[in-house]
Design an enzyme around this catalytic site. Structure first.
Site, PDB file in Angstrom:
ATOM      1  N   CYS A 118      45.853 -19.461  39.205  1.00  0.00           N
ATOM      2  CA  CYS A 118      46.800 -20.191  38.552  1.00  0.00           C
ATOM      3  C   CYS A 118      47.209 -21.351  39.491  1.00  0.00           C
ATOM      4  O   CYS A 118      47.387 -21.270  40.585  1.00  0.00           O
ATOM      5  CB  CYS A 118      48.207 -19.515  38.222  1.00  0.00           C
ATOM      6  SG  CYS A 118      49.578 -19.499  39.341  1.00  0.00           S
ATOM      7  N   GLU A 119      47.186 -22.472  38.868  1.00  0.00           N
ATOM      8  CA  GLU A 119      47.430 -23.597  39.453  1.00  0.00           C
ATOM      9  C   GLU A 119      48.895 -24.037  39.857  1.00  0.00           C
ATOM     10  O   GLU A 119      49.262 -25.032  40.602  1.00  0.00           O
ATOM     11  CB  GLU A 119      46.853 -24.652  38.765  1.00  0.00           C
ATOM     12  CG  GLU A 119      47.782 -25.227  37.395  1.00  0.00           C
ATOM     13  CD  GLU A 119      46.860 -26.404  36.569  1.00  0.00           C
ATOM     14  OE1 GLU A 119      45.733 -26.694  36.853  1.00  0.00           O
ATOM     15  OE2 GLU A 119      47.506 -26.816  35.688  1.00  0.00           O
ATOM     16  N   HIS A 120      49.842 -23.172  39.524  1.00  0.00           N
ATOM     17  CA  HIS A 120      51.218 -23.309  39.762  1.00  0.00           C
ATOM     18  C   HIS A 120      51.577 -22.537  41.023  1.00  0.00           C
ATOM     19  O   HIS A 120      52.339 -23.051  41.698  1.00  0.00           O
ATOM     20  CB  HIS A 120      51.917 -22.736  38.600  1.00  0.00           C
ATOM     21  CG  HIS A 120      51.832 -23.402  37.259  1.00  0.00           C
ATOM     22  ND1 HIS A 120      51.464 -22.680  36.026  1.00  0.00           N
ATOM     23  CD2 HIS A 120      51.694 -24.598  36.795  1.00  0.00           C
ATOM     24  CE1 HIS A 120      51.118 -23.643  35.127  1.00  0.00           C
ATOM     25  NE2 HIS A 120      51.079 -24.856  35.643  1.00  0.00           N
ATOM     26  N   HIS A 121      50.827 -21.344  41.303  1.00  0.00           N
ATOM     27  CA  HIS A 121      51.257 -20.629  42.313  1.00  0.00           C
ATOM     28  C   HIS A 121      49.992 -20.443  43.326  1.00  0.00           C
ATOM     29  O   HIS A 121      50.385 -19.886  44.402  1.00  0.00           O
ATOM     30  CB  HIS A 121      52.054 -19.182  42.054  1.00  0.00           C
ATOM     31  CG  HIS A 121      53.104 -19.564  41.114  1.00  0.00           C
ATOM     32  ND1 HIS A 121      52.892 -19.553  39.833  1.00  0.00           N
ATOM     33  CD2 HIS A 121      54.385 -19.489  41.381  1.00  0.00           C
ATOM     34  CE1 HIS A 121      54.282 -19.677  39.201  1.00  0.00           C
ATOM     35  NE2 HIS A 121      55.140 -20.037  40.145  1.00  0.00           N
ATOM     36  N   GLN A 159      45.329 -20.301  32.186  1.00  0.00           N
ATOM     37  CA  GLN A 159      44.484 -19.570  31.403  1.00  0.00           C
ATOM     38  C   GLN A 159      44.147 -20.192  30.004  1.00  0.00           C
ATOM     39  O   GLN A 159      42.854 -20.173  29.490  1.00  0.00           O
ATOM     40  CB  GLN A 159      45.130 -18.198  31.136  1.00  0.00           C
ATOM     41  CG  GLN A 159      44.271 -17.183  30.273  1.00  0.00           C
ATOM     42  CD  GLN A 159      45.267 -15.812  30.294  1.00  0.00           C
ATOM     43  OE1 GLN A 159      46.079 -15.681  30.603  1.00  0.00           O
ATOM     44  NE2 GLN A 159      44.483 -15.140  29.237  1.00  0.00           N
ATOM     45  N   HIS A 187      48.490 -11.820  35.506  1.00  0.00           N
ATOM     46  CA  HIS A 187      48.858 -12.850  36.508  1.00  0.00           C
ATOM     47  C   HIS A 187      49.631 -12.416  37.607  1.00  0.00           C
ATOM     48  O   HIS A 187      51.004 -11.785  37.425  1.00  0.00           O
ATOM     49  CB  HIS A 187      49.606 -14.113  35.746  1.00  0.00           C
ATOM     50  CG  HIS A 187      48.925 -14.817  34.669  1.00  0.00           C
ATOM     51  ND1 HIS A 187      48.339 -16.059  34.916  1.00  0.00           N
ATOM     52  CD2 HIS A 187      48.246 -14.336  33.455  1.00  0.00           C
ATOM     53  CE1 HIS A 187      47.704 -16.488  33.763  1.00  0.00           C
ATOM     54  NE2 HIS A 187      47.722 -15.497  32.890  1.00  0.00           N
ATOM     55  N   CYS A 189      51.192 -14.010  39.789  1.00  0.00           N
ATOM     56  CA  CYS A 189      52.550 -14.633  39.964  1.00  0.00           C
ATOM     57  C   CYS A 189      53.495 -14.088  38.859  1.00  0.00           C
ATOM     58  O   CYS A 189      54.732 -14.475  39.343  1.00  0.00           O
ATOM     59  CB  CYS A 189      52.212 -16.248  39.664  1.00  0.00           C
ATOM     60  SG  CYS A 189      51.721 -16.683  38.098  1.00  0.00           S
TER      61      CYS A 189
END
Ligand SMILES: [Zn+2]
Length: 230
Positions: A118-121, A159, A187, A189
């Site tokens: 995931c690009e956030h975490h 996703q 996920h 995260c």
């Protein structure tokens, strides 16, 4: 009649007609004499190692203790592998695998394993992708569908976007009557931090052409993959 290939991708498709070198798969991470040449593959490994070395200190570790000595190198190589999608060329992936064919029933490949971050975490999310298309004069070698998934999974992602990119790529290169992609993922995260919803899974879909406009076609696909979304 429909043509279904449950899990074909992971049983016998993955390495059948791969024509790209997969050197990263065989990267010998633990070879003690691996030279630090700097730029290997798509990543600047030496620079990444420095940053990971520093990260270890910042989180309260001692990067010089024995167990961590090679960790910056291993992590750098892992990042290189996990983000190799950036360096993949979709046209090379599809190289010589698109064929003229009059078959015009639904082609389904389900349960394609994927692993992304995931690009956030920058934590993993992983699960299964299910792909269908209805040809319009062109078909693609079945083992190429998991390869397309890899191109978009092996990079930082959300996703929803990954699902859409897979569908749009098939649409672009095959120009079929329609494409359907459903992905189901867990996920890390969500599972390891924050809300800690350890058993939740996220489903996203992208429907193009007849799968978008014809409820029956979409339902047929959903039935084949056993999805509860209709
Ligand atoms: Zn996340």
């Amino acid at each position: 009649m429909m043509k279904t290939h449950p899990d074909r991708s992971t049983i016998n498709g993955r390495h059948l007609d791969d024509d790209e070198p997969r050197s990263l798969d065989n990267a010998d991470e633990d070879a003690l004499d691996t030279p630090r040449t700097g730029k290997e593959g798509s990543c600047n490994i030496a620079r990444l190692e420095e940053i990971i070395h520093e990260t270890l200190t910042i989180i309260g570790e001692d990067p010089e203790r024995e167990g961590l000595l090679r960790t910056p190198h291993r992590v750098a190589k892992a990042y290189e592998f996990l983000t190799q999608g950036y360096a993949m060329d979709i046209e090379k992936v599809l190289n010589n695998a698109i064929f003229e064919e009059r078959y015009d029933e639904m082609v389904v490949v389900k349960d394609i394993d994927f692993f992304s971050m995931c690009e956030h975490h920058m934590l993993p999310f992983f699960g299964k992708a299910h792909i269908a298309y209805i040809p319009n004069g062109k078909i693609v070698g079945l083992s190429k569908l998991p390869r397309i998934v890899d191109v978009f999974a092996r990079r930082l992602q959300v996703q929803e976007r990954m699902t859409q990119q897979i569908a749009e790529t098939i649409q672009k290169y095959l120009q079929p009557q329609g494409v359907a992609v459903v992905t189901e993922a867990s996920h890390m995260c969500m599972m390891m931090r924050g809300v800690e919803k350890q058993n939740s899974s996220t489903t996203t879909s992208s429907m193009l052409g007849v799968f978008k406009h014809q409820v029956e076609t979409r339902s047929e696909f959903m039935n084949i993959i056993g999805s509860k979304l209709h």
